[in-house]
Design a protein around this motif. Structure first.
Motif, PDB file in Angstrom:
ATOM      1  N   GLU A   8       0.407  -0.993   0.081  1.00 20.00           N
ATOM      2  CA  GLU A   8       0.252  -0.383  -0.082  1.00 20.00           C
ATOM      3  C   GLU A   8       0.562   1.075   0.063  1.00 20.00           C
ATOM      4  O   GLU A   8       0.442   2.339  -0.888  1.00 20.00           O
ATOM      5  CB  GLU A   8      -1.356   0.132   1.622  1.00 20.00           C
ATOM      6  N   GLU A   9       1.702   1.370   0.551  1.00 23.86           N
ATOM      7  CA  GLU A   9       3.034   2.732   0.903  1.00 23.86           C
ATOM      8  C   GLU A   9       3.696   2.528  -0.562  1.00 23.86           C
ATOM      9  O   GLU A   9       3.943   4.153  -0.883  1.00 23.86           O
ATOM     10  CB  GLU A   9       4.339   1.987   1.677  1.00 23.86           C
ATOM     11  N   LEU A  10       3.989   1.449  -1.434  1.00 23.94           N
ATOM     12  CA  LEU A  10       4.647   2.075  -2.820  1.00 23.94           C
ATOM     13  C   LEU A  10       3.346   2.025  -3.807  1.00 23.94           C
ATOM     14  O   LEU A  10       3.713   3.425  -4.843  1.00 23.94           O
ATOM     15  CB  LEU A  10       5.561   0.732  -3.031  1.00 23.94           C
ATOM     16  N   ARG A  11       1.836   1.491  -3.788  1.00 21.93           N
ATOM     17  CA  ARG A  11       1.371   1.956  -4.317  1.00 21.93           C
ATOM     18  C   ARG A  11       0.843   2.917  -4.595  1.00 21.93           C
ATOM     19  O   ARG A  11       0.482   4.434  -5.618  1.00 21.93           O
ATOM     20  CB  ARG A  11      -0.134   1.155  -4.383  1.00 21.93           C
ATOM     21  N   ASN A  12       0.375   3.940  -3.141  1.00 22.36           N
ATOM     22  CA  ASN A  12       0.055   5.483  -3.093  1.00 22.36           C
ATOM     23  C   ASN A  12       1.679   5.986  -3.280  1.00 22.36           C
ATOM     24  O   ASN A  12       1.561   7.682  -2.900  1.00 22.36           O
ATOM     25  CB  ASN A  12      -0.414   5.411  -1.770  1.00 22.36           C
ATOM     26  N   ASN A  13       2.668   5.815  -3.647  1.00 24.33           N
ATOM     27  CA  ASN A  13       3.544   6.626  -3.542  1.00 24.33           C
ATOM     28  C   ASN A  13       4.567   6.318  -5.103  1.00 24.33           C
ATOM     29  O   ASN A  13       5.069   5.699  -5.326  1.00 24.33           O
ATOM     30  CB  ASN A  13       4.993   6.453  -2.758  1.00 24.33           C
ATOM     31  N   SER A  14       4.390   6.870  -5.835  1.00 19.04           N
ATOM     32  CA  SER A  14       4.304   6.995  -7.260  1.00 19.04           C
ATOM     33  C   SER A  14       6.184   6.938  -7.903  1.00 19.04           C
ATOM     34  O   SER A  14       7.171   6.919  -8.643  1.00 19.04           O
ATOM     35  CB  SER A  14       3.819   8.464  -8.219  1.00 19.04           C
ATOM     36  N   TYR A  15       6.982   8.378  -6.260  1.00 20.53           N
ATOM     37  CA  TYR A  15       8.405   7.998  -6.316  1.00 20.53           C
ATOM     38  C   TYR A  15       8.730   8.093  -5.748  1.00 20.53           C
ATOM     39  O   TYR A  15       9.336   8.533  -4.808  1.00 20.53           O
ATOM     40  CB  TYR A  15       9.190   9.108  -7.178  1.00 20.53           C
ATOM     41  N   PRO A  16       9.197   6.731  -4.573  1.00 14.63           N
ATOM     42  CA  PRO A  16      10.228   7.316  -3.057  1.00 14.63           C
ATOM     43  C   PRO A  16      11.432   7.217  -3.587  1.00 14.63           C
ATOM     44  O   PRO A  16      12.491   7.502  -2.155  1.00 14.63           O
ATOM     45  CB  PRO A  16       9.593   5.599  -2.769  1.00 14.63           C
ATOM     46  N   VAL A  32      15.505 -10.589   6.155  1.00 12.43           N
ATOM     47  CA  VAL A  32      15.066 -10.313   5.081  1.00 12.43           C
ATOM     48  C   VAL A  32      15.480  -8.926   4.359  1.00 12.43           C
ATOM     49  O   VAL A  32      15.643  -8.161   5.628  1.00 12.43           O
ATOM     50  CB  VAL A  32      13.833 -10.707   5.169  1.00 12.43           C
ATOM     51  N   THR A  33      16.081  -9.328   3.475  1.00 13.77           N
ATOM     52  CA  THR A  33      16.172  -7.714   3.300  1.00 13.77           C
ATOM     53  C   THR A  33      16.201  -7.520   1.351  1.00 13.77           C
ATOM     54  O   THR A  33      15.904  -8.731   1.050  1.00 13.77           O
ATOM     55  CB  THR A  33      17.693  -7.027   3.510  1.00 13.77           C
ATOM     56  N   ALA A  34      15.958  -6.641   0.952  1.00 16.40           N
ATOM     57  CA  ALA A  34      15.174  -5.983  -0.364  1.00 16.40           C
ATOM     58  C   ALA A  34      15.352  -4.305  -0.111  1.00 16.40           C
ATOM     59  O   ALA A  34      15.963  -3.457   0.310  1.00 16.40           O
ATOM     60  CB  ALA A  34      14.458  -5.693  -0.542  1.00 16.40           C
ATOM     61  N   TYR A  35      15.637  -4.166  -2.233  1.00 19.45           N
ATOM     62  CA  TYR A  35      16.247  -2.530  -2.441  1.00 19.45           C
ATOM     63  C   TYR A  35      15.932  -2.517  -3.313  1.00 19.45           C
ATOM     64  O   TYR A  35      16.040  -3.371  -4.723  1.00 19.45           O
ATOM     65  CB  TYR A  35      18.106  -3.038  -2.511  1.00 19.45           C
ATOM     66  N   PHE A  36      14.951  -1.586  -3.335  1.00 14.04           N
ATOM     67  CA  PHE A  36      14.809  -1.650  -4.856  1.00 14.04           C
ATOM     68  C   PHE A  36      15.494   0.047  -5.551  1.00 14.04           C
ATOM     69  O   PHE A  36      15.684   0.701  -4.095  1.00 14.04           O
ATOM     70  CB  PHE A  36      13.333  -0.928  -5.066  1.00 14.04           C
ATOM     71  N   ILE A  37      15.693   0.251  -7.088  1.00 11.55           N
ATOM     72  CA  ILE A  37      15.605   1.798  -6.923  1.00 11.55           C
ATOM     73  C   ILE A  37      14.630   1.896  -8.528  1.00 11.55           C
ATOM     74  O   ILE A  37      14.358   1.539  -8.970  1.00 11.55           O
ATOM     75  CB  ILE A  37      17.441   1.430  -8.664  1.00 11.55           C
ATOM     76  N   MET A  38      14.366   2.889  -8.462  1.00 14.54           N
ATOM     77  CA  MET A  38      13.324   3.749  -9.382  1.00 14.54           C
ATOM     78  C   MET A  38      13.947   4.968 -10.695  1.00 14.54           C
ATOM     79  O   MET A  38      15.346   5.675 -10.180  1.00 14.54           O
ATOM     80  CB  MET A  38      12.557   4.638  -8.920  1.00 14.54           C
ATOM     81  N   ASN A 206       5.340  -5.495  -8.274  1.00 15.33           N
ATOM     82  CA  ASN A 206       3.901  -4.981  -8.800  1.00 15.33           C
ATOM     83  C   ASN A 206       3.530  -3.281  -8.043  1.00 15.33           C
ATOM     84  O   ASN A 206       2.583  -3.293  -8.660  1.00 15.33           O
ATOM     85  CB  ASN A 206       2.747  -6.474  -8.442  1.00 15.33           C
ATOM     86  N   SER A 207       4.374  -3.600  -7.066  1.00 15.44           N
ATOM     87  CA  SER A 207       3.205  -2.569  -6.469  1.00 15.44           C
ATOM     88  C   SER A 207       4.156  -1.277  -6.506  1.00 15.44           C
ATOM     89  O   SER A 207       3.603   0.361  -6.592  1.00 15.44           O
ATOM     90  CB  SER A 207       3.325  -2.287  -4.532  1.00 15.44           C
ATOM     91  N   LEU A 208       5.092  -1.330  -7.563  1.00 21.21           N
ATOM     92  CA  LEU A 208       6.359   0.080  -7.703  1.00 21.21           C
ATOM     93  C   LEU A 208       5.430   1.004  -8.998  1.00 21.21           C
ATOM     94  O   LEU A 208       5.184  -0.034  -9.904  1.00 21.21           O
ATOM     95  CB  LEU A 208       7.866  -0.531  -7.823  1.00 21.21           C
ATOM     96  N   ASN A 209       5.791   1.349  -8.900  1.00 20.04           N
ATOM     97  CA  ASN A 209       5.135   2.381  -9.983  1.00 20.04           C
ATOM     98  C   ASN A 209       5.571   1.572 -11.640  1.00 20.04           C
ATOM     99  O   ASN A 209       6.703   1.964 -11.415  1.00 20.04           O
ATOM    100  CB  ASN A 209       5.608   3.933  -9.984  1.00 20.04           C
ATOM    101  N   GLU A 210       4.611   1.236 -12.570  1.00 19.66           N
ATOM    102  CA  GLU A 210       5.429   0.586 -13.636  1.00 19.66           C
ATOM    103  C   GLU A 210       6.167   1.446 -14.216  1.00 19.66           C
ATOM    104  O   GLU A 210       7.065   0.940 -14.959  1.00 19.66           O
ATOM    105  CB  GLU A 210       4.023   0.499 -14.372  1.00 19.66           C
TER     106      GLU A 210
END
Length: 237
Positions: A8-16, A32-38, A206-210
């Motif tokens: 929900e946090e990611l779907r509601n934020n187009s650019y974290p 657990v760890t995760a890292y994403f880039i936009m 799937n929650s990150l802005n496409e």
């Protein structure tokens, strides 16, 4: 602190921007760890994650389109013995080298500040997971400008001892989209973590802005043995 849904946090934020998640599975067995880039620019979007030893690095998907590599090509994840380091820049190396010389996570970052990318002054976010003899703790850090003023660097470290099963923390570089981009504010967000790595990877991707998502790294580490599983998802294939 309210337990949030990271989806929900990611779907509601187009650019974290860039984000780090660290936590523990509900069964208490995995760190657990995760890292994403936009990215918003062609240069930022022209990237992929590739494995590099026990860690990963960013790489230009199309080398002919790479313009300025200084802030986009780096090793986001490195492993130093029983410590896994995750960051959004080349401070991964700073932490690795500092801790290799017996400095603490916080001391290692004293030599660094936010990124010199005016007017955004992108925060440097970092995390470290420490697993030893069946015990697990982690810490997260953010170095950011003082409300957009580059004359001052604000330093925050958050340490989590014996983290609760099924919970994690999520920190990202930008509060939201904007021009200039506003820096993340407050404590890392408390989020729920599932046992299933595939389910978690799918939820995040799937929650990150496409339009803006670029790459995602997820790792589950067995707290007893230190053995890990890694998943990498790249938009550019």
């Amino acid at each position: 602190m309210k337990l949030l849904s990271v989806g929900e946090e990611l779907r509601n934020n187009s650019y974290p921007g860039r984000g780090i998640i660290i936590g523990k599975t509900p069964d208490g067995k995995k760190a657990v760890t995760a890292y994403f880039i936009m990215g918003r620019s062609e240069n930022s979007r022209n990237r992929i994650f590739v494995e590099d030893g026990e860690g990963i690095r960013t790489q230009a998907f199309d080398p002919s389109k790479l313009t300025d590599p200084s802030l986009i090509i780096y090793a986001p994840v490195r492993v130093l013995g029983n410590k896994t380091i995750v960051t959004n820049g080349d401070q991964t190396d700073t932490i690795y080298e500092g801790m290799d010389k017996q400095l603490t996570f916080e001391q290692s970052l004293r030599t660094r500040e936010f990124e010199p990318d005016a007017p955004n002054y992108t925060p440097r976010i970092s995390g470290i997971l420490h697993i030893e003899n069946g015990t697990y703790n982690y810490a997260m850090s953010i170095l950011k400008s003082n409300n957009g003023n580059p004359e001052h660097c604000n330093r925050y470290t958050f340490a989590y001892e014996d983290p609760a099963a099924g919970e994690g923390h999520f920190i990202h570089t930008y509060l939201c989209d904007g021009d200039p981009l506003p820096s993340f504010e407050g404590e890392p967000k408390l989020i729920s973590i599932p046992d299933d790595m595939g389910e978690f990877t799918e939820l995040l991707w799937n929650s990150l802005n496409e339009d803006n998502k670029v790459s995602l790294f997820v790792r589950y580490i067995d707290i007893e043995t230190g053995k890990y599983e890694t998943t990498i998802v790249n938009k550019n294939q």
